[in-house]
Design an enzyme around this catalytic site. Structure first.
Site, PDB file in Angstrom:
ATOM      1  N   LYS A   1      -1.951   2.399   4.284  1.00 28.83           N
ATOM      2  CA  LYS A   1      -1.116   3.526   3.535  1.00 28.83           C
ATOM      3  C   LYS A   1      -1.782   4.543   2.794  1.00 28.83           C
ATOM      4  CE  LYS A   1       1.910   0.357   2.062  1.00 28.83           C
ATOM      5  NZ  LYS A   1       1.268  -0.689   2.484  1.00 28.83           N
ATOM      6  N   THR A   2      -2.617   3.956   1.814  1.00 25.69           N
ATOM      7  CA  THR A   2      -3.550   4.678   0.992  1.00 25.69           C
ATOM      8  C   THR A   2      -4.417   5.357   1.757  1.00 25.69           C
ATOM      9  OG1 THR A   2      -3.042   3.032  -0.876  1.00 25.69           O
ATOM     10  CG2 THR A   2      -4.838   4.507  -1.088  1.00 25.69           C
TER      11      THR A   2
ATOM     12  N   THR B   1       6.071  -1.270   0.308  1.00 27.02           N
ATOM     13  CA  THR B   1       6.311  -2.609   1.198  1.00 27.02           C
ATOM     14  C   THR B   1       7.605  -2.697   1.285  1.00 27.02           C
ATOM     15  OG1 THR B   1       6.126  -3.638  -0.970  1.00 27.02           O
ATOM     16  CG2 THR B   1       4.040  -3.435   0.325  1.00 27.02           C
TER      17      THR B   1
ATOM     18  N   ASP C   1       2.401   5.058  -5.172  1.00 26.72           N
ATOM     19  CA  ASP C   1       2.346   3.945  -4.655  1.00 26.72           C
ATOM     20  C   ASP C   1       3.526   2.857  -5.065  1.00 26.72           C
ATOM     21  OD1 ASP C   1       1.132   2.204  -2.936  1.00 26.72           O
ATOM     22  OD2 ASP C   1      -0.687   1.807  -4.022  1.00 26.72           O
TER      23      ASP C   1
ATOM     24  N   ARG D   1      -7.205  -4.851   5.736  1.00 24.60           N
ATOM     25  CA  ARG D   1      -7.870  -5.313   4.354  1.00 24.60           C
ATOM     26  C   ARG D   1      -8.291  -6.785   4.324  1.00 24.60           C
ATOM     27  NH1 ARG D   1      -4.109  -4.226   0.143  1.00 24.60           N
ATOM     28  NH2 ARG D   1      -5.176  -2.234  -0.220  1.00 24.60           N
TER      29      ARG D   1
HETATM   30  N1  LIG Z   1      -5.712   2.351  10.403  1.00 24.08           N
HETATM   31  C1  LIG Z   1      -7.088   1.774   9.820  1.00 24.08           C
HETATM   32  N2  LIG Z   1      -8.341   2.025  10.341  1.00 24.08           N
HETATM   33  C2  LIG Z   1      -9.415   1.612   9.782  1.00 24.08           C
HETATM   34  N3  LIG Z   1      -9.614   1.019   8.726  1.00 24.08           N
HETATM   35  C3  LIG Z   1      -8.143   0.707   8.013  1.00 24.08           C
HETATM   36  C4  LIG Z   1      -7.178   1.302   8.543  1.00 24.08           C
HETATM   37  N4  LIG Z   1      -6.132   0.735   7.824  1.00 24.08           N
HETATM   38  C5  LIG Z   1      -6.752   0.205   6.970  1.00 24.08           C
HETATM   39  N5  LIG Z   1      -7.735  -0.014   7.089  1.00 24.08           N
HETATM   40  C6  LIG Z   1      -8.792  -0.626   6.056  1.00 24.08           C
HETATM   41  O1  LIG Z   1      -8.358  -1.386   5.152  1.00 24.08           O
HETATM   42  C7  LIG Z   1      -8.628  -1.198   3.723  1.00 24.08           C
HETATM   43  C8  LIG Z   1      -7.166  -1.197   3.039  1.00 24.08           C
HETATM   44  O2  LIG Z   1      -6.283  -0.102   3.499  1.00 24.08           O
HETATM   45  P1  LIG Z   1      -5.389   0.511   2.609  1.00 24.08           P
HETATM   46  O3  LIG Z   1      -5.346   1.930   2.935  1.00 24.08           O
HETATM   47  O4  LIG Z   1      -5.793   0.547   1.010  1.00 24.08           O
HETATM   48  O5  LIG Z   1      -3.841  -0.291   2.668  1.00 24.08           O
HETATM   49  P2  LIG Z   1      -2.622  -0.256   1.757  1.00 24.08           P
HETATM   50  O6  LIG Z   1      -2.464   0.936   1.194  1.00 24.08           O
HETATM   51  O7  LIG Z   1      -1.500  -0.069   3.173  1.00 24.08           O
HETATM   52  O8  LIG Z   1      -2.509  -1.419   1.105  1.00 24.08           O
HETATM   53  C9  LIG Z   1      -9.071   0.378   3.818  1.00 24.08           C
HETATM   54  O9  LIG Z   1     -10.119   0.372   2.860  1.00 24.08           O
HETATM   55  C10 LIG Z   1      -9.797   0.433   5.218  1.00 24.08           C
HETATM   56  O10 LIG Z   1     -11.064  -0.185   5.198  1.00 24.08           O
HETATM   57 MG   LIG Z   2      -2.577   0.912  -1.007  1.00 22.98          MG
END
Ligand SMILES: Nc1ncnc2c1ncn2[C@@H]1O[C@H](COP(=O)(O)OP(=O)(O)O)[C@@H](O)[C@H]1O
Ligand SMILES: [Mg+2]
Length: 327
Positions: free
Chosen positions: A66-67, A160, A111, A219
């Site tokens: 998401k981030t 979430t 977030d 992650r």
């Molecule tokens: N669609 C994607 N393609 C490639 N890498 C991804 C993808 N989604 C997540 N990642 C990897 O996972 C890590 C965590 O993702 P993040 O965006 O922080 O998740 P969230 O914000 O949903 O908790 C990122 O730093 C990246 O390395």
């Molecule tokens: Mg995040």
């Protein structure tokens, strides 16, 4: 003590390492095709209209991107991304300060937006709808509202648990996009890309093994990759093979299904204390000594998705395959 592999907390060191692994453009952002297609259209439309992109709500379990996606959106729009965490904003004034600082077409990323204080949240309503702040000044008979115009901006909310958003807030998002756990094929592409970014030479079998045991979560794949790299470094291996992966998984206490110790603890408590259920979330959380929200947001979605837990009107029930897995 074994390292928590699934938890949603991300420490500073991991944040920095994660920054290096973030997708830098949409072609590096793998999977979630429906989400990406929607975003692609919205970004392009905003660029043609020369206005801010519509507000969008991104929902899904932690670690699914998401981030990362929010960062790519701001980059594609050619604007600045402002990041805040919902629960960290304590006063209306703090959010007002953030909002008044936005420049036209900037992106504000909030977030964990479902954990925002309701009084703070309320100032978002007119901000999102009319790009205006309504601020109440004074009290009682002398109270009056002051209005401040804001730049046209885009709000990206991440959550979430979209079900926990208040209706007025949810209704103000034009697009609601859901992230789902990644399948092994998509994850194996992410694993390969990130292994290269980390300078690891990963064997085919090793790659697939990580993809299958990452709980459908990039992650977590990154966390396993880091440990795998450590093994290879210490053992002076130039190519990382299945042995290093198995050793890393063992150290991280991840089993064949990609479950970690807390996942298994949830299943075994359901089996041993509640005869497989049905059991309510409050009872489960008390027995486990784990926060109810964490169970519901972080652990349960994957266990449900894998068919290990079933939800019934009377509570959670352990499935037959979970029983088999435990024995
Ligand atoms: N669609 C994607 N393609 C490639 N890498 C991804 C993808 N989604 C997540 N990642 C990897 O996972 C890590 C965590 O993702 P993040 O965006 O922080 O998740 P969230 O914000 O949903 O908790 C990122 O730093 C990246 O390395
Ligand atoms: Mg995040």
């Amino acid at each position: 003590m074994s390292e928590r592999i699934v938890g949603s907390e991300v420490n500073r060191q991991e944040r920095e390492q994660e920054a290096q692994l973030r997708p830098q453009n949409f072609s590096e952002f793998i999977g979630q095709n429906n989400v990406v297609d929607n975003i692609d259209l919205m970004v392009k439309s905003a660029l043609v209209r020369k206005t801010a992109m519509d507000h969008v709500l991104l929902s899904g379990p932690p670690g699914l991107g998401k981030t990362s996606l929010a960062m790519l959106i701001a980059k594609a729009l050619g604007t600045e991304l402002h990041v805040v965490s919902g629960p960290a904003i304590e006063k209306k004034g703090d959010l007002a300060a953030v909002l008044t600082n936005l420049k036209p077409r900037d992106v504000l990323f909030i977030d964990e937006i479902h954990r925002m204080h309701i009084t703070v949240e309320e100032i978002l309503y007119s901000a999102m709808e009319d790009f205006r702040l309504d601020i109440l000044i004074g009290q009682g008979a002398s109270a009056r509202t002051m209005q401040i115009d804001l730049a046209q901006f885009t709000l990206i909310g991440a959550t979430t648990r979209s079900g926990l958003l208040s209706n007025p807030l949810r209704d103000r998002f034009t697009a609601h996009l859901n992230f789902d756990y990644y399948g092994p094929e998509m994850l194996s592409v992410i694993v390969l890309n990130n292994s290269r970014k980390m300078g690891i030479d990963l064997g085919e079998e090793a790659k697939m093994q990580i993809a299958q045991r990452s709980r459908g979560t990039p992650r977590i794949a990154n966390r396993i990759l880091r440990r795998v790299r450590d093994f290879a470094l210490v053992n002076k291996k130039s190519v990382v093979g299945i042995d290093e992966v198995k050793a890393a998984l063992k150290l991280l206490d991840i089993d064949d299904l990609g479950l970690d110790s807390m996942d298994r603890k949830i299943l075994s408590v359901m089996k041993n204390y509640y005869q497989g259920g049905p059991v309510g979330i409050d009872a489960l959380s008390a027995t486990l000594g784990e926060d109810k929200q964490t169970i519901e947001e972080v652990y349960e979605p994957f266990l449900l998705k894998q068919g290990l837990i079933l939800r019934t009107p009377r509570g959670r029930v352990l499935s037959e395959s979970a029983m088999k897995h435990l024995s």
